[in-house]
Design a protein around this motif. Structure first.
Motif, PDB file in Angstrom:
ATOM      1  N   ILE A 103       0.875  -1.177   0.000  1.00 21.71           N
ATOM      2  CA  ILE A 103       0.000   0.000   0.000  1.00 21.71           C
ATOM      3  C   ILE A 103       0.905   1.218   0.000  1.00 21.71           C
ATOM      4  O   ILE A 103       1.624   1.467   0.974  1.00 21.71           O
ATOM      5  CB  ILE A 103      -0.940   0.009   1.223  1.00 21.71           C
ATOM      6  CG1 ILE A 103      -1.811  -1.259   1.216  1.00 21.71           C
ATOM      7  CG2 ILE A 103      -1.820   1.252   1.207  1.00 21.71           C
ATOM      8  CD1 ILE A 103      -2.701  -1.394   2.440  1.00 21.71           C
ATOM      9  N   THR A 104       0.881   1.960  -1.087  1.00 26.22           N
ATOM     10  CA  THR A 104       1.859   3.024  -1.290  1.00 26.22           C
ATOM     11  C   THR A 104       1.183   4.275  -1.845  1.00 26.22           C
ATOM     12  O   THR A 104       0.039   4.234  -2.299  1.00 26.22           O
ATOM     13  CB  THR A 104       2.955   2.566  -2.267  1.00 26.22           C
ATOM     14  OG1 THR A 104       2.334   2.056  -3.450  1.00 26.22           O
ATOM     15  CG2 THR A 104       3.835   1.481  -1.650  1.00 26.22           C
ATOM     16  N   ARG A 105       1.934   5.358  -1.831  1.00 24.68           N
ATOM     17  CA  ARG A 105       1.438   6.636  -2.357  1.00 24.68           C
ATOM     18  C   ARG A 105       1.946   6.861  -3.770  1.00 24.68           C
ATOM     19  O   ARG A 105       3.137   6.728  -4.040  1.00 24.68           O
ATOM     20  CB  ARG A 105       1.891   7.785  -1.451  1.00 24.68           C
ATOM     21  CG  ARG A 105       1.208   9.115  -1.781  1.00 24.68           C
ATOM     22  CD  ARG A 105       1.709  10.218  -0.862  1.00 24.68           C
ATOM     23  NE  ARG A 105       3.045  10.646  -1.230  1.00 24.68           N
ATOM     24  CZ  ARG A 105       3.917  11.199  -0.383  1.00 24.68           C
ATOM     25  NH1 ARG A 105       3.586  11.364   0.881  1.00 24.68           N
ATOM     26  NH2 ARG A 105       5.114  11.573  -0.797  1.00 24.68           N
ATOM     27  N   HIS A 106       1.028   7.222  -4.643  1.00 21.27           N
ATOM     28  CA  HIS A 106       1.355   7.553  -6.028  1.00 21.27           C
ATOM     29  C   HIS A 106       1.462   9.075  -6.132  1.00 21.27           C
ATOM     30  O   HIS A 106       0.497   9.786  -5.840  1.00 21.27           O
ATOM     31  CB  HIS A 106       0.245   7.030  -6.942  1.00 21.27           C
ATOM     32  CG  HIS A 106       0.444   7.329  -8.390  1.00 21.27           C
ATOM     33  ND1 HIS A 106       0.852   6.380  -9.302  1.00 21.27           N
ATOM     34  CD2 HIS A 106       0.262   8.479  -9.093  1.00 21.27           C
ATOM     35  CE1 HIS A 106       0.912   6.929 -10.506  1.00 21.27           C
ATOM     36  NE2 HIS A 106       0.571   8.205 -10.406  1.00 21.27           N
ATOM     37  N   ASP A 107       2.621   9.583  -6.519  1.00 16.23           N
ATOM     38  CA  ASP A 107       2.837  11.021  -6.677  1.00 16.23           C
ATOM     39  C   ASP A 107       2.916  11.357  -8.157  1.00 16.23           C
ATOM     40  O   ASP A 107       3.805  10.882  -8.862  1.00 16.23           O
ATOM     41  CB  ASP A 107       4.133  11.451  -5.979  1.00 16.23           C
ATOM     42  CG  ASP A 107       4.038  11.325  -4.466  1.00 16.23           C
ATOM     43  OD1 ASP A 107       3.108  11.906  -3.884  1.00 16.23           O
ATOM     44  OD2 ASP A 107       4.890  10.629  -3.868  1.00 16.23           O
ATOM     45  N   CYS A 108       1.974  12.168  -8.630  1.00 11.76           N
ATOM     46  CA  CYS A 108       1.929  12.536 -10.042  1.00 11.76           C
ATOM     47  C   CYS A 108       2.713  13.823 -10.275  1.00 11.76           C
ATOM     48  O   CYS A 108       2.737  14.718  -9.422  1.00 11.76           O
ATOM     49  CB  CYS A 108       0.486  12.713 -10.493  1.00 11.76           C
ATOM     50  SG  CYS A 108       0.321  13.118 -12.250  1.00 11.76           S
TER      51      CYS A 108
END
Length: 258
Positions: free
Chosen positions: A124-129
Motif C-alpha cells: 500500500i503506497t502513495r502515487h505522486d503525479c
C-alpha cells in the motif's frame, strides 16, 4: 537524524517543481538546448541528493488499509486507442502475453495466469503525479526481480525498457506508443512490481490493465501502464528519442526520484 519522510517530501517537491515548468506554458523552452541542459543538470542533482539519503534497498513508505484513497485518479491514458489492445481487453486478456527479451539468456513470454502463479508482493503506497496530486492505493503483483531472474540477465544489460499499448501521438513514421525504462538497480528494488491487482480487484483498464509497473520511489509517469513487452538493453540511445521514455523524449527527467 532528519525524518526520512521529510527528506522524501523535499525530494518530491523538488521533482514536482522542476517538472511543473513543462506543464505551465514552457514547452517552447524545451526545444532550446540551453534549457535542456538545465533540466538534465537538475536531474543529476536530484539523483545525487537521493543517493545521499536513500540506499538502493530503502523502501518507500507503506500505509495501512485505512489510508487507501476513496478515489484513485488514473494518470495518463485511461484506455488505449489500439485495435490489438481492444481485442485483448474484450476477451479479459486471456490471450495476452508479456514478452521478455533483449539481453537475456532465456527469452520468454508469460500469460496473466503464469504471472499470478509466481511469487507475489502486496504493498500500500502513495502515487505522486508530476501534475501535483497524490493518492494511496493497494497493489499486488510479481516482483520484477523474479521475472528477471527467470530469464537471466546477460552481464552487459544495464536498463529495462517497457513497451506499452497506448498510442500517444501520430508521427510521420507511424504511431508513437508509450515506453519507459529504469536502471537495473531500480528494476530489482523489492517494491518494484508488475502489478495485476489494485485494491484487491483485477487491475482496471484506466489504471493499466492487464499489467502495469509500480516503481514506488519515482513519479507516476515512470510507472508504465498497458505493458506488452519488456526488454533488457545496454543503452537507451537507439530507442525512440534516445532519452529512455516517451515523456523524457519530450523534456521530462529520466530519473524522477522522490
Amino acid at each position: 537524524m532528519a525524518d526520512p519522510m521529510n527528506r522524501r517530501g523535499f525530494l518530491t517537491r523538488a521533482s514536482l517543481l522542476s517538472s511543473s515548468l513543462l506543464l505551465s506554458g514552457c514547452d517552447p523552452l524545451v526545444q532550446q538546448s540551453w534549457f535542456r541542459n538545465i533540466l538534465y543538470g537538475a536531474e543529476n542533482v536530484t539523483r545525487s541528493v537521493q543517493g545521499l539519503f536513500l540506499s538502493d534497498a530503502r523502501l518507500a513508505p507503506e500505509y495501512s488499509e485505512a489510508d487507501i484513497s476513496p478515489k484513485f485518479r488514473a494518470n495518463g491514458t485511461i484506455r488505449p486507442d489500439d485495435d490489438d489492445y481492444t481485442a485483448l481487453a474484450a476477451d479479459d486478456f486471456s490471450n495476452w502475453k508479456l514478452e521478455v527479451g533483449g539481453l537475456v539468456e532465456r527469452p520468454a513470454s508469460y500469460s496473466l495466469a503464469d504471472l499470478r502463479g509466481m511469487p507475489s508482493r502486496t504493498q500500500i503506497t502513495r502515487h505522486d503525479c508530476v501534475e501535483g496530486w497524490s493518492c494511496i492505493g493497494k497493489w499486488k503483483g510479481v516482483p520484477l526481480a523474479h521475472v528477471l531472474d527467470l530469464v537471466g540477465l546477460k552481464p552487459q544489460a544495464r536498463f529495462i525498457v517497457f513497451y506499452c499499448a497506448d498510442t500517444m501521438e501520430q508521427t510521420l513514421d507511424g504511431e508513437a506508443k508509450y515506453y519507459e525504462s529504469v536502471a537495473i538497480a531500480d528494476a530489482r528494488h523489492p517494491q518494484t512490481i508488475l502489478a495485476y491487482e489494485m485494491n484487491d480487484q483485477v487491475l482496471p483498464i484506466p489504471h493499466g490493465a492487464p499489467l502495469r509497473l509500480r516503481l514506488e520511489r519515482q513519479l507516476g509517469y515512470k510507472m508504465a501502464k498497458y505493458i506488452m513487452k519488456i526488454e533488457a538493453v545496454e543503452s537507451l540511445k537507439e530507442i525512440n528519442g534516445g532519452n529512455g521514455g516517451y515523456w523524457e523524449d519530450n523534456g521530462y527527467e529520466w530519473y524522477a526520484g522522490i
